[in-house]
Design a protein around this motif. Structure first.
Motif, mmCIF file in Angstrom:
data_model
loop_
_atom_site.group_PDB
_atom_site.id
_atom_site.type_symbol
_atom_site.label_atom_id
_atom_site.label_comp_id
_atom_site.label_asym_id
_atom_site.label_seq_id
_atom_site.Cartn_x
_atom_site.Cartn_y
_atom_site.Cartn_z
ATOM 1 N N LEU A 80 0.810 -1.223 0.000
ATOM 2 C CA LEU A 80 0.000 0.000 0.000
ATOM 3 C C LEU A 80 0.838 1.266 0.000
ATOM 4 O O LEU A 80 0.325 2.349 -0.288
ATOM 5 C CB LEU A 80 -0.935 -0.007 1.217
ATOM 6 N N ASP A 81 2.127 1.132 0.314
ATOM 7 C CA ASP A 81 3.027 2.292 0.311
ATOM 8 C C ASP A 81 4.227 1.974 -0.573
ATOM 9 O O ASP A 81 5.186 1.338 -0.116
ATOM 10 C CB ASP A 81 3.485 2.610 1.733
ATOM 11 N N PRO A 82 4.192 2.382 -1.832
ATOM 12 C CA PRO A 82 5.294 2.057 -2.738
ATOM 13 C C PRO A 82 6.640 2.616 -2.299
ATOM 14 O O PRO A 82 7.685 2.161 -2.779
ATOM 15 C CB PRO A 82 4.848 2.680 -4.075
ATOM 16 N N ASP A 83 6.620 3.596 -1.397
ATOM 17 C CA ASP A 83 7.872 4.175 -0.924
ATOM 18 C C ASP A 83 8.464 3.413 0.262
ATOM 19 O O ASP A 83 9.545 3.763 0.734
ATOM 20 C CB ASP A 83 7.647 5.640 -0.517
ATOM 21 N N ASP A 84 7.779 2.394 0.739
ATOM 22 C CA ASP A 84 8.263 1.619 1.879
ATOM 23 C C ASP A 84 7.985 0.131 1.636
ATOM 24 O O ASP A 84 7.294 -0.524 2.412
ATOM 25 C CB ASP A 84 7.580 2.092 3.177
ATOM 26 N N LEU A 85 8.542 -0.394 0.560
ATOM 27 C CA LEU A 85 8.243 -1.772 0.165
ATOM 28 C C LEU A 85 8.803 -2.791 1.150
ATOM 29 O O LEU A 85 8.303 -3.922 1.227
ATOM 30 C CB LEU A 85 8.773 -2.042 -1.240
ATOM 31 N N ASP A 86 9.812 -2.409 1.914
ATOM 32 C CA ASP A 86 10.367 -3.348 2.890
ATOM 33 C C ASP A 86 9.346 -3.709 3.973
ATOM 34 O O ASP A 86 9.511 -4.715 4.669
ATOM 35 C CB ASP A 86 11.609 -2.753 3.553
ATOM 36 N N ALA A 87 8.303 -2.919 4.094
ATOM 37 C CA ALA A 87 7.285 -3.194 5.108
ATOM 38 C C ALA A 87 6.318 -4.293 4.678
ATOM 39 O O ALA A 87 5.474 -4.711 5.481
ATOM 40 C CB ALA A 87 6.501 -1.918 5.414
ATOM 41 N N TYR A 88 6.443 -4.750 3.430
ATOM 42 C CA TYR A 88 5.495 -5.742 2.913
ATOM 43 C C TYR A 88 6.251 -7.014 2.521
ATOM 44 O O TYR A 88 7.238 -6.953 1.784
ATOM 45 C CB TYR A 88 4.749 -5.179 1.705
ATOM 46 N N PRO A 89 5.807 -8.163 2.994
ATOM 47 C CA PRO A 89 6.516 -9.406 2.697
ATOM 48 C C PRO A 89 6.314 -9.832 1.247
ATOM 49 O O PRO A 89 5.293 -9.511 0.623
ATOM 50 C CB PRO A 89 5.859 -10.415 3.649
ATOM 51 N N VAL A 90 7.306 -10.531 0.723
ATOM 52 C CA VAL A 90 7.188 -11.171 -0.587
ATOM 53 C C VAL A 90 6.820 -12.632 -0.352
ATOM 54 O O VAL A 90 7.419 -13.303 0.492
ATOM 55 C CB VAL A 90 8.503 -11.056 -1.379
ATOM 56 N N SER A 91 5.822 -13.118 -1.070
ATOM 57 C CA SER A 91 5.330 -14.479 -0.835
ATOM 58 C C SER A 91 6.413 -15.511 -1.144
ATOM 59 O O SER A 91 7.244 -15.305 -2.043
ATOM 60 C CB SER A 91 4.100 -14.740 -1.699
ATOM 61 N N ALA A 145 -4.533 5.598 -5.890
ATOM 62 C CA ALA A 145 -3.814 6.624 -6.652
ATOM 63 C C ALA A 145 -2.304 6.438 -6.530
ATOM 64 O O ALA A 145 -1.567 6.567 -7.525
ATOM 65 C CB ALA A 145 -4.215 8.012 -6.166
ATOM 66 N N ARG A 146 -1.821 6.129 -5.336
ATOM 67 C CA ARG A 146 -0.380 5.942 -5.155
ATOM 68 C C ARG A 146 0.110 4.728 -5.930
ATOM 69 O O ARG A 146 1.214 4.737 -6.486
ATOM 70 C CB ARG A 146 -0.047 5.804 -3.671
ATOM 71 N N SER A 147 -0.707 3.667 -5.973
ATOM 72 C CA SER A 147 -0.280 2.484 -6.726
ATOM 73 C C SER A 147 -0.241 2.778 -8.216
ATOM 74 O O SER A 147 0.660 2.311 -8.926
ATOM 75 C CB SER A 147 -1.202 1.294 -6.425
ATOM 76 N N LEU A 148 -1.184 3.565 -8.717
ATOM 77 C CA LEU A 148 -1.186 3.919 -10.139
ATOM 78 C C LEU A 148 -0.025 4.857 -10.473
ATOM 79 O O LEU A 148 0.570 4.756 -11.550
ATOM 80 C CB LEU A 148 -2.520 4.552 -10.525
ATOM 81 N N ASP A 149 0.303 5.763 -9.547
ATOM 82 C CA ASP A 149 1.496 6.598 -9.736
ATOM 83 C C ASP A 149 2.731 5.704 -9.869
ATOM 84 O O ASP A 149 3.599 5.944 -10.721
ATOM 85 C CB ASP A 149 1.686 7.542 -8.542
ATOM 86 N N HIS A 150 2.802 4.704 -9.015
ATOM 87 C CA HIS A 150 3.941 3.780 -9.038
ATOM 88 C C HIS A 150 3.980 3.013 -10.354
ATOM 89 O O HIS A 150 5.058 2.853 -10.955
ATOM 90 C CB HIS A 150 3.838 2.814 -7.859
ATOM 91 N N LEU A 151 2.824 2.536 -10.816
ATOM 92 C CA LEU A 151 2.778 1.815 -12.090
ATOM 93 C C LEU A 151 3.250 2.703 -13.230
ATOM 94 O O LEU A 151 4.071 2.277 -14.061
ATOM 95 C CB LEU A 151 1.353 1.324 -12.353
ATOM 96 N N ALA A 152 2.772 3.922 -13.298
ATOM 97 C CA ALA A 152 3.181 4.829 -14.368
ATOM 98 C C ALA A 152 4.683 5.088 -14.331
ATOM 99 O O ALA A 152 5.343 5.162 -15.381
ATOM 100 C CB ALA A 152 2.413 6.145 -14.258
#
Length: 314
Positions: A220-231, A263-270
């Motif tokens: 949910l926060d593309p600027d802090d990806l370390d906070a989210y686990p990778v499966s 919106a933040r995820s779409l910004d990240h995708l773009a």
């Protein structure tokens, strides 16, 4: 000037727009099928050439092979190839008629005992296959393979006997999910978005959305990806984002995320569009050709996702 056999397309997109940069990437690297799809989606191209390009991957058994899904090489029909073919037909409004009847006969022939699809049929053995895609002699039913196919057939109001048991399998699989991973959740959403029982689908989607948030399966926060686990089993950094689940604003998964999160995820995708105009492959790369072919696929999909959410692409 010599005739090329192709209908003239509209004038080029303005330079330096996302779609113009992607168009150059597609013409430089993509297979004919993705070139035709790009022309259809972004340049006013007809559906017939897309169908013609797709025919190159069709086998006599009604299924599709020949590396249509790039991580499975070789000529044999596979459920994942055939699901890909259905997505193409749906994208150009041709998911009907005898072609789909033949596809359903193929799906029936490779179904497991409970009427659903395995991810990989054992006929793949002996052909090059991504190392993260196991080939086993007696594969189980997989929501990953079955959900998107059943969803697309319902979306296009296809009637076939195969759909009854396959739909029952999808309901049971979706409603019993407790531990999952992003690709399986995406397959569940593909089913639920077109399942005929809308109140049941909405209830199941609401439960899945809470599961996704509880297990942090969406970054949910593309600027802090370390906070989210990778499966487990995914490539390093292979995160999934709100737009991966809600490809369009009409998807049931859109309700899982706030406007700001979306919106933040779409910004990240773009922002992921690379210097050469294409988008990167996030999953594990194991050979040059599959990775390059997949980049064209994800590039077309990225543009379609951005446009569906009202983002300007050019």
């Amino acid at each position: 000037m010599a005739e090329t056999g192709a209908l003239p397309l509209p004038p080029p997109h303005p330079p330096h727009t996302p779609v113009a940069r992607a168009e150059r990437f597609v013409w430089l690297t993509a297979r004919v099928l993705e070139q035709r799809l790009f022309a259809h989606h972004f340049r006013g191209g007809a559906a017939d050439p897309v169908e013609t390009a797709l025919d190159a991957y069709r086998n006599e058994d009604g299924g599709y092979g020949h590396a249509l899904e790039p991580d499975l090489r070789g000529p044999v029909s596979q459920p994942l190839h055939t699901a890909h073919a259905l997505r193409v037909l749906d994208a150009v409004g041709r998911c009907a008629g005898q072609r789909v009847e033949r596809i359903c006969r193929y799906l029936t022939s490779v179904s497991t005992a409970d009427g659903a699809l395995p991810a990989i049929h054992p006929s793949q053995r002996g052909y090059p296959t991504a190392p993260f895609v196991p080939v086993v002699d007696d594969p189980p039913s997989a929501l990953l393979a079955t959900g998107p196919v059943v969803g697309l057939l319902h979306r296009n109001e296809v009637w076939h006997a195969w759909l009854f048991r396959a739909t029952d399998f999808c309901w049971q699989a979706v409603e019993s999910l407790e531990e999952s991973h992003p690709y399986e959740i995406e397959a569940a959403v593909a089913f639920l978005d077109s399942a005929p029982d809308r109140p049941r689908a909405e209830a199941a989607a609401d439960r899945l959305g809470r599961l996704v948030r509880a297990h942090r399966l969406a970054a949910l926060d593309p600027d802090d990806l370390d906070a989210y686990p990778v499966s487990p089993g995914y490539a390093p950094g292979e995160h999934h984002f709100p737009y991966d689940y809600a490809r369009t604003p009409q998807s049931l998964a859109r309700a899982w995320f706030t406007d700001d999160e979306m919106a933040r995820s779409l910004d990240h995708l773009a922002a992921q569009q690379q210097e050469d105009g294409g988008w990167p492959v996030r999953w594990r790369r194991w050979a040059p050709a599959p990775a390059l072919e997949a980049r064209a696929l994800v590039t077309v999909e990225a543009l379609r996702t951005l446009r569906s959410h009202g983002r300007p692409v050019g």
